[in-house]
Design an enzyme around this catalytic site. Structure first.
Site, short mmCIF file in Angstrom:
data_model
loop_
_atom_site.label_atom_id
_atom_site.label_comp_id
_atom_site.label_asym_id
_atom_site.label_seq_id
_atom_site.Cartn_x
_atom_site.Cartn_y
_atom_site.Cartn_z
N GLU A 133 -10.81 2.02 3.11
CA GLU A 133 -9.51 1.41 3.34
C GLU A 133 -9.74 0.11 4.08
OE1 GLU A 133 -7.00 4.36 5.30
OE2 GLU A 133 -6.32 5.08 3.34
N HIS A 176 0.84 -1.21 0.00
CA HIS A 176 0.00 0.00 0.00
C HIS A 176 0.87 1.26 0.00
CE1 HIS A 176 -3.18 2.84 0.87
NE2 HIS A 176 -2.55 3.23 1.96
CA CA Z 1 -6.05 4.15 7.41
#
Ligand code: CA
Length: 425
Positions: free
Chosen positions: A209, A143
Site C-alpha cells: 500500500e 482508494h
Molecule cells: Ca494502510
C-alpha cells in the site's frame, strides 16, 4: 510564506547532483551507523551524510544551547525530536547556514569536515524513530471507492461515515521496519468463497500500500485534544510508508473488528524524515469537502502537499517496472484533520508516533496505490518487461517506493523505501 531554509537560491558547498533528493533546502534527519551498531543522528546532503554528533562535539551547535548532547548518539530520533520544534528548527537552520556556500566555518575546517561528512554508500540507515503507536488512516477517496466498488457495491462504494470522519484503526508498531529490511511472506487462514472451511498456508495475495506517514514530535496528556489549527505544532515530519497487506487473509478475518494478521506482519518506511518545514513551499489546496464536515474537522489554509509518488516492482532477475504514479495531494482528509480526529476523544499522543495516510490512489488507473486496485483484484494483471505478469507480489520481488516534491528548480525528495519479499517459512 517561504522560510529562509527553503529559499530556492540557496546553494551548498557540498556537491549536490542535479537529480538528488537532498539539496540544501531539504536537510532531512535520520539515524545511521558506519559499523552497524554505533548509531548517530545524521542529515542527508547530496550524496553525503552529515554526522550531527561530530558537529555537536566540535561545538558547532553551541548557539542552539542543547544541554544534553547524547540526543545525537541515540538509536532513534525520539530524544532529539522531544527537545521541541524551537530547538529542532534551530538545529536545522544552523545546518543550513553551515552548509551554505558562503559559510566557511565547516567548509574550511578540514579536520572536522572529514569526520562529519560520510558518503551515503558507506552508511547503514536504521529506523528513524522508535514507534510507540501507529495509526493507519483510510483517507484517499479514490482508494476507498475502488475497494468499496470491488468488495461491496459500486453504487454505494463509500460507507455512510466516510465523508464525515477520517476512518482509521490502530496498527502494530513492533513490525515497522526501515527500507532495506527483507520481509517474509506471511502465513495465515484464508477461505475461498466456495469453500466450506478455511485452510492455512502462505498468503497468495501479498500486496503493498503506497502511503505517506507523519511522525508526531510533541506529547499531549490524556483528555487533551489538538485542533486543526494547532496540528502542525505536533507534526515533526514525514516518511514514505509501505503498509504491506495480505489480501486473502484480510478478506476472511476482518469482520467485524477490522484488519489484524493481514496487516501486522510488516510495514516498511523510508529512513529520512523530511520535516514539515521543508515541505512548506509545496502546499496545495485539498479537494472540496462536501457535505460540510463538523466544526472540529474544519480547517483553513492549504493543508495538502504536492508530492509525486511512485512504486516500482523489481523482479529477482530481469528488468523492473514502475507500476504506479500517484500524488499525496489526492488525499481527501489532510493531516491536520487526521490529528484533530485522532485526539478529539482525549486520546493522548507521544513523540515518535506514526500516522499513515492510507493508500494514496488517484483517479487514473496507473495512479492506484496497491496491486489490489492496479490489477483490479487480479482480473487485469500487469505485464512485466521480462514477459511475466503480476496480479500481486511474488517471492523474490523487490518493491520500491519513491516520493519527491519539485518547484522552482528545487527537488525535495524522500529517497526510497525498498523491500524484498522472501518466501514463507
Ligand atoms: Ca494502510
Amino acid at each position: 510564506m517561504s522560510h529562509k531554509t527553503q529559499d530556492p537560491s540557496l546553494k551548498s558547498w557540498v556537491e549536490v547532483p542535479s537529480h538528488s533528493d537532498f539539496p540544501i533546502q531539504n536537510l532531512p534527519f535520520g539515524i545511521f551507523s558506519t559499523d552497524g551498531k554505533n548509531t548517530r543522528v545524521g542529515v542527508a546532503i547530496g550524496e553525503q551524510v552529515l554526522d550531527l554528533s561530530v558537529l555537536a562535539e566540535e561545538s558547532f551547535f553551541d548557539e542552539v544551547a542543547i544541554e544534553d548532547l547524547s540526543v545525537f548518539y541515540e538509536e532513534a530520533l525520539n530524544p532529539f525530536i522531544a527537545l521541541g520544534k524551537e530547538v529542532t528548527k534551530a538545529v536545522r537552520e544552523r545546518i543550513s547556514d553551515l552548509l551554505n556556500q558562503t559559510n566557511s566555518e565547516l567548509r574550511d575546517n578540514e579536520r572536522v569536515r572529514k569526520d562529519a561528512l560520510i558518503p551515503m554508500s558507506r552508511v547503514q540507515m536504521h529506523m528513524p524513530v522508535k514507534v510507540g503507536d501507529y495509526t493507519d488512516f483510510y483517507s484517499s477517496e479514490e482508494h476507498a471507492r475502488n475497494v468499496g466498488t470491488m468488495f461491496r457495491d459500486p453504487d454505494n462504494a463509500l460507507l455512510p461515515n466516510w465523508k464525515h470522519l477520517p476512518v482509521g484503526y490502530h496498527g502494530r508498531a513492533s513490525s515497522i521496519v526501515v527500507s532495506g529490511t527483507d520481509i517474509i511472506r506471511p502465513k495465515g487462514q484464508t477461505k475461498a468463497d466456495d469453500a466450506e472451511k478455511p485452510t492455512f498456508g502462505p498468503s497468495r495475495l501479498l500486496d503493498f500500500e503506497l502511503e505517506m506517514a507523519f511522525i508526531t514530535g510533541k506529547e499531549t496528556r490524556m483528555g487533551e485534544s489538538i485542533s486543526t489549527a494547532n496540528a502542525e505544532e505536533y507534526i515533526f515530519g514525514f516518511v514514505i510508508f509501505n503498509d504491506w497487506s495480505a489480501r486473502d487473509i484480510q478478506k476472511w478475518e476482518y469482520v467485524p473488528l477490522g484488519p489484524f494478521l493481514a496487516k501486522n506482519f510488516a510495514s516498511s518506511v523510508s529512513p529520512w524524515v523530511v520535516t514539515i518545514e521543508a515541505l512548506e513551499p509545496y502546499r496545495v489546496e485539498g479537494p472540496k469537502q462536501e457535505p460540510e464536515v463538523l466544526p472540529y474537522l474544519q480547517y483553513e489554509g492549504k493543508k495538502n502537499f504536492d508530492l509525486n509518488l511512485e512504486v516500482a516492482i523489481q523482479p529477482e532477475k530481469g528488468e523492473g517496472k514502475v507500476v504506479c504514479r500517484s500524488n499525496f495531494r489526492h488525499m481527501y482528509w489532510n493531516v491536520n484533520q487526521q490529528l484533530a480526529h485522532q485526539t478529539v476523544n482525549g486520546c493522548n499522543i507521544k513523540v515518535g508516533d506514526m500516522y499513515a495516510s492510507g493508500t494514496i490512489s488517484g483517479k487514473d488507473k496507473d495512479s492506484y496505490g496497491s496491486m489490489l486496485e492496479l490489477s483490479w483484484r487480479g482480473t487485469q494483471p500487469i505485464q512485466m518487461p521480462d514477459g511475466s505478469e503480476r496480479k500481486f507480489i511474488l517471492d523474490g520481488d523487490t518493491v520500491i517506493m519513491r516520493a519527491h516534491a519539485e518547484k522552482d528548480g528545487v527537488r525535495i525528495g524522500f529517497g526510497e523505501v525498498r523491500t524484498k519479499v522472501l518466501p514463507a517459512k
